[in-house]
Design a protein around this motif. Structure first.
Motif, PDB file in Angstrom:
ATOM      1  N   PHE A   1      88.969  17.810 129.885  1.00  0.00           N
ATOM      2  CA  PHE A   1      90.341  18.456 130.125  1.00  0.00           C
ATOM      3  C   PHE A   1      90.560  17.701 132.330  1.00  0.00           C
ATOM      4  N   ASN A   2      89.379  18.100 132.396  1.00  0.00           N
ATOM      5  CA  ASN A   2      89.581  17.830 133.584  1.00  0.00           C
ATOM      6  C   ASN A   2      88.134  16.889 134.126  1.00  0.00           C
ATOM      7  N   GLY A   3      88.750  15.905 135.665  1.00  0.00           N
ATOM      8  CA  GLY A   3      87.587  14.655 135.554  1.00  0.00           C
ATOM      9  C   GLY A   3      86.262  15.505 136.945  1.00  0.00           C
ATOM     10  N   PRO A   4      85.615  15.020 137.221  1.00  0.00           N
ATOM     11  CA  PRO A   4      84.775  15.812 138.362  1.00  0.00           C
ATOM     12  C   PRO A   4      85.459  16.372 139.816  1.00  0.00           C
ATOM     13  N   THR A   5      86.626  15.200 140.075  1.00  0.00           N
ATOM     14  CA  THR A   5      87.122  15.174 141.532  1.00  0.00           C
ATOM     15  C   THR A   5      88.538  16.357 141.273  1.00  0.00           C
ATOM     16  N   HIS A   6      88.901  16.318 140.513  1.00  0.00           N
ATOM     17  CA  HIS A   6      90.377  17.169 140.480  1.00  0.00           C
ATOM     18  C   HIS A   6      90.028  17.645 139.138  1.00  0.00           C
ATOM     19  N   CYS A   7      90.742  19.436 139.449  1.00  0.00           N
ATOM     20  CA  CYS A   7      91.431  20.660 137.916  1.00  0.00           C
ATOM     21  C   CYS A   7      92.734  19.823 138.369  1.00  0.00           C
ATOM     22  N   TYR A   8      93.148  19.651 136.777  1.00  0.00           N
ATOM     23  CA  TYR A   8      94.604  19.543 136.553  1.00  0.00           C
ATOM     24  C   TYR A   8      95.508  20.393 135.557  1.00  0.00           C
ATOM     25  N   TRP A   9      94.028  21.271 135.018  1.00  0.00           N
ATOM     26  CA  TRP A   9      94.438  21.917 133.988  1.00  0.00           C
ATOM     27  C   TRP A   9      93.189  23.498 134.511  1.00  0.00           C
ATOM     28  N   LEU A  10      93.987  24.658 134.418  1.00  0.00           N
ATOM     29  CA  LEU A  10      93.447  25.808 134.767  1.00  0.00           C
ATOM     30  C   LEU A  10      92.941  26.157 132.733  1.00  0.00           C
ATOM     31  N   VAL A  11      91.749  26.369 132.187  1.00  0.00           N
ATOM     32  CA  VAL A  11      91.770  27.067 131.425  1.00  0.00           C
ATOM     33  C   VAL A  11      90.705  28.049 130.691  1.00  0.00           C
ATOM     34  N   TYR A  12      91.437  29.181 129.413  1.00  0.00           N
ATOM     35  CA  TYR A  12      91.129  30.256 129.923  1.00  0.00           C
ATOM     36  C   TYR A  12      90.567  30.607 128.244  1.00  0.00           C
ATOM     37  N   ASP A  13      88.932  31.001 127.907  1.00  0.00           N
ATOM     38  CA  ASP A  13      88.710  31.372 126.726  1.00  0.00           C
ATOM     39  C   ASP A  13      88.708  32.484 125.964  1.00  0.00           C
ATOM     40  N   ILE A  14      89.729  32.610 125.261  1.00  0.00           N
ATOM     41  CA  ILE A  14      89.759  33.858 124.351  1.00  0.00           C
ATOM     42  C   ILE A  14      89.242  34.309 123.469  1.00  0.00           C
ATOM     43  N   ASP A  15      88.508  35.544 122.612  1.00  0.00           N
ATOM     44  CA  ASP A  15      87.662  35.263 121.794  1.00  0.00           C
ATOM     45  C   ASP A  15      88.542  36.641 121.220  1.00  0.00           C
ATOM     46  N   ARG A  16      89.550  36.407 120.709  1.00  0.00           N
ATOM     47  CA  ARG A  16      90.063  37.275 120.861  1.00  0.00           C
ATOM     48  C   ARG A  16      91.867  37.068 119.029  1.00  0.00           C
ATOM     49  N   ASN A  17      91.220  38.078 118.281  1.00  0.00           N
ATOM     50  CA  ASN A  17      92.300  37.812 117.254  1.00  0.00           C
ATOM     51  C   ASN A  17      93.617  38.179 117.616  1.00  0.00           C
ATOM     52  N   GLY A  18      94.535  37.375 117.357  1.00  0.00           N
ATOM     53  CA  GLY A  18      95.722  37.151 118.083  1.00  0.00           C
ATOM     54  C   GLY A  18      96.500  36.911 119.912  1.00  0.00           C
ATOM     55  N   ALA A  19      94.965  35.878 120.251  1.00  0.00           N
ATOM     56  CA  ALA A  19      95.043  35.322 121.789  1.00  0.00           C
ATOM     57  C   ALA A  19      96.316  34.864 122.249  1.00  0.00           C
ATOM     58  N   VAL A  20      96.640  34.064 121.076  1.00  0.00           N
ATOM     59  CA  VAL A  20      97.974  33.443 121.233  1.00  0.00           C
ATOM     60  C   VAL A  20      99.335  33.713 122.086  1.00  0.00           C
ATOM     61  N   LEU A  21      99.114  34.961 121.785  1.00  0.00           N
ATOM     62  CA  LEU A  21     100.506  35.880 122.077  1.00  0.00           C
ATOM     63  C   LEU A  21      99.757  37.234 123.437  1.00  0.00           C
ATOM     64  N   ASP A  22      98.493  37.602 123.044  1.00  0.00           N
ATOM     65  CA  ASP A  22      98.548  38.957 123.544  1.00  0.00           C
ATOM     66  C   ASP A  22      98.181  38.734 125.376  1.00  0.00           C
ATOM     67  N   TRP A  23      98.557  37.288 125.857  1.00  0.00           N
ATOM     68  CA  TRP A  23      99.001  37.830 127.185  1.00  0.00           C
ATOM     69  C   TRP A  23     100.035  38.092 127.955  1.00  0.00           C
ATOM     70  N   TYR A  24     100.506  37.752 127.062  1.00  0.00           N
ATOM     71  CA  TYR A  24     102.341  39.164 127.131  1.00  0.00           C
ATOM     72  C   TYR A  24     102.153  40.575 127.500  1.00  0.00           C
ATOM     73  N   ASP A  25     100.933  40.780 126.989  1.00  0.00           N
ATOM     74  CA  ASP A  25     100.771  42.035 126.426  1.00  0.00           C
ATOM     75  C   ASP A  25     100.197  42.537 128.041  1.00  0.00           C
ATOM     76  N   ARG A  26      99.527  41.565 128.256  1.00  0.00           N
ATOM     77  CA  ARG A  26      98.297  41.947 129.676  1.00  0.00           C
ATOM     78  C   ARG A  26      99.023  41.992 131.101  1.00  0.00           C
ATOM     79  N   GLY A  27     100.659  41.318 131.116  1.00  0.00           N
ATOM     80  CA  GLY A  27     101.007  40.389 131.989  1.00  0.00           C
ATOM     81  C   GLY A  27     100.757  40.034 133.194  1.00  0.00           C
ATOM     82  N   ALA A  28     100.898  38.505 132.024  1.00  0.00           N
ATOM     83  CA  ALA A  28     100.032  37.292 132.639  1.00  0.00           C
ATOM     84  C   ALA A  28     101.182  36.131 132.480  1.00  0.00           C
ATOM     85  N   PRO A  29     101.106  35.254 132.939  1.00  0.00           N
ATOM     86  CA  PRO A  29     101.836  34.041 133.371  1.00  0.00           C
ATOM     87  C   PRO A  29     102.190  33.389 131.482  1.00  0.00           C
TER      88      PRO A  29
END
Length: 312
Positions: free
Chosen positions: A53-81
């Motif tokens: 998703f990113n090339g070697p010279t620029h970071c366009y995206w910050l990506v995080y690997d969430i290995d938990r069931n329900g990862a699509v929504l638990d960012w809200y419970d953790r107070g994350a953006p």
């Protein structure tokens, strides 16, 4: 922005369309990690489940690997953006949370170190809040343009680093004297800092030609890339190339001699300022230059020059 100005710009692409536009020209990709990564033209790479998703010279995206069931929504419970895009595995609920940056951060070493370190601090803090996998290498993600994944778009507006910062506590990462954790963008900062400090000294050992110097720097960069999740080879090469070019262009035997002479003058000035009060006291007591020199461990001719400066 005024309505007329917005109309002149035309419709803005959705974030999924922007994800496609920002992909490297020849990204790494695969359908199964056991098959290894391949590099192909982006149009062909898009048919794979995982893509770089990113090339070697620029970071366009910050990506995080969430290995938990329900990862699509638990960012809200953790107070994350809210993430920009979520690509979820329909079989186990695990997901990649993708945050889009409005202005990409230059990760190549010729970029400014301040924005890179700030981005790395934000990256580390956000990873902490999300409870994301620190072993995630950050090279490829679940391709949100592939039909295998369940894809959701949450935040339509791209983030600035300041936007993300407002959700986070960066106190643990604000001391520039301390190394950032060795994952995410912290690896880029650590590799660059260690490599450049080594190169500044090592180039003086024989002043090699450009090709030999690049090979030496690349070998050292690979050795420093011993993180639990190492940086991709193309990023290591980009860092080594930038450090090698800069040091070979700006460091030379003549320049090094001039720097050493300047440092010697500064050191001499500092020593003179520290010892002059004692020289003056001994002179007032009637001691001669040779005697003062023996007491202070300084050549008597140096004492004479110091005294001449005082009198002038």
């Amino acid at each position: 922005m005024t309505q007329s100005a917005a109309a002149c710009q035309g419709p803005q692409p959705s974030n999924l369309a922007l994800f496609r536009q920002r992909l490297p020209r020849k990204p790494y990709h695969t359908d199964r990690f056991g098959d290894g990564l391949r590099i192909r033209d982006v149009q062909k790479a898009l048919t794979s489940r995982y893509i770089q998703f990113n090339g070697p010279t620029h970071c366009y995206w910050l990506v995080y690997d969430i290995d938990r069931n329900g990862a699509v929504l638990d960012w809200y419970d953790r107070g994350a953006p809210p993430p920009t895009i979520v690509a979820q595995n329909p079989d186990n609920g695990h997901a990649h949370l993708i945050y889009g940056l409005e202005v990409p951060v230059r990760t190549a070493p010729d970029g400014k170190s301040g924005p890179l370190r700030y981005a790395a601090a934000v990256d580390c803090a956000l990873r902490d809040v999300l409870g994301a996998d620190i072993g995630y290498a950050g090279l490829v993600c679940k391709n949100p343009l592939h039909p295998h994944w369940r894809v959701t778009e949450w935040e339509t507006r791209l983030y600035t680093l300041g936007d993300l910062d407002s959700w986070l506590d960066l106190n643990s990462y604000s001391d520039r004297r301390k190394r950032l954790p060795d994952y995410g963008l912290g690896r880029n900062c650590t590799l660059f800092e260690k490599l450049r400090l080594w190169a500044y000294k090592a180039i003086r050992q024989g002043w090699p030609d450009a090709d030999r110097w690049y090979e030496a720097v690349l070998t050292r960069a690979r050795a420093y890339n011993d993180f639990e999740s190492p940086l991709p080879e193309n990023e290591v090469r980009a860092t080594a190339k930038s450090v090698a070019r800069y040091t070979h262009k700006h460091f030379s035997p003549a320049g090094f001699s001039a720097v050493q002479a300047s440092r010697g003058r500064k050191k001499g000035k500092t020593r003179r300022e520290l010892l002059l009060p004692e020289v003056e006291r001994l002179l007032a007591e009637g001691a001669g230059y040779r005697e003062i020199g023996r007491v202070l461990g300084i050549d008597h001719r140096t004492i004479g020059r110091w005294v001449a400066r005082i009198k002038s």
